[in-house]
Design an enzyme around this catalytic site. Structure first.
Site, PDB file in Angstrom:
ATOM      1  N   LYS A 279     -50.197  50.757 -15.917  1.00  0.00           N
ATOM      2  CA  LYS A 279     -51.368  50.728 -15.024  1.00  0.00           C
ATOM      3  C   LYS A 279     -52.059  52.089 -15.063  1.00  0.00           C
ATOM      4  CE  LYS A 279     -50.028  46.698 -13.445  1.00  0.00           C
ATOM      5  NZ  LYS A 279     -50.507  45.537 -14.132  1.00  0.00           N
TER       6      LYS A 279
ATOM      7  N   SER B 183     -53.308  42.544 -17.914  1.00  0.00           N
ATOM      8  CA  SER B 183     -53.684  43.302 -16.721  1.00  0.00           C
ATOM      9  C   SER B 183     -54.433  44.596 -17.006  1.00  0.00           C
ATOM     10  CB  SER B 183     -52.450  43.618 -15.870  1.00  0.00           C
ATOM     11  OG  SER B 183     -51.664  44.619 -16.489  1.00  0.00           O
TER      12      SER B 183
END
Length: 192
Positions: free
Chosen positions: A99, A56
């Site tokens: 993230k 990701s």
């Protein structure tokens, strides 16, 4: 015939060595215990090593890379745009996610035509794998929360996903500061 002289009260040499060995063993045990306690406290409150799991954050971070995360940084100032953060996944706090911070409290976030907009301004994002395909928002980041996204926008479970949503400040563990393994990928933040 000469006899060995020793001061009164002093143990014979054999006993001194035995006592000395036990004392030395005790000192080593205490030193090791103190070192382990310090290592535990540093890991608990200051720095921690995390392993990237998944794609990701590609191309910035890759699967199996090792990161050193600064757990104290946000005690001194709030997260900043572009920080790569580790946080407890709101859907299962036993899992940690990594993230990038895109929105801070009060920011209006929207994705349209493959571009992320913050407060109506398009973001320059040279670190992403590809532009996001799906539109999103607009949403406003509530107080005490962050809006985060993976750099691999089309393969990331991030704030756009209802199971993640806006990340509460209390869930943020720290900022990824160093990629140290594999050594060929060694980098210090900012990761852009």
């Amino acid at each position: 015939m000469e006899r060995e002289q020793r001061p009164a009260g002093k143990a014979p040499e054999g006993k001194t060595r035995g006592t000395s060995s036990w004392r030395e063993l005790w000192e080593w045990a205490v030193a090791i215990a103190v070192a382990l306690l310090l290592a535990y406290l540093i890991r608990l409150f200051v720095f921690e090593i995390f392993v990237v799991d998944g794609e990701s954050m590609e191309p910035t971070l890759h699967n199996e890379e090792r990161l050193i995360v600064d757990k104290l940084i946000y005690d001194f100032h709030p997260p900043q745009y572009g920080d790569v953060v580790i946080f407890r996944y709101p859907g299962d706090p036993s899992q940690d996610f990594v993230k990038r911070v895109i929105g801070l409290p009060g920011d209006r976030i929207e994705i349209r035509d493959g571009v992320v907009y913050r407060n109506g301004q398009p973001l320059s994002e040279p670190y992403i794998a590809a532009p996001p395909r799906a539109p999103y928002g607009p949403v406003v980041v509530p107080p005490g929360h962050l809006f985060v996204m993976g750099d691999n926008r089309n393969h990331s479970k991030d704030s756009r996903d209802p199971t993640v949503g806006m990340v509460p400040d209390a869930n943020v563990i720290g900022r990824a500061d160093v990629i140290f393994w594999p050594f060929s990928q060694f980098r210090i933040q900012p990761f852009r």
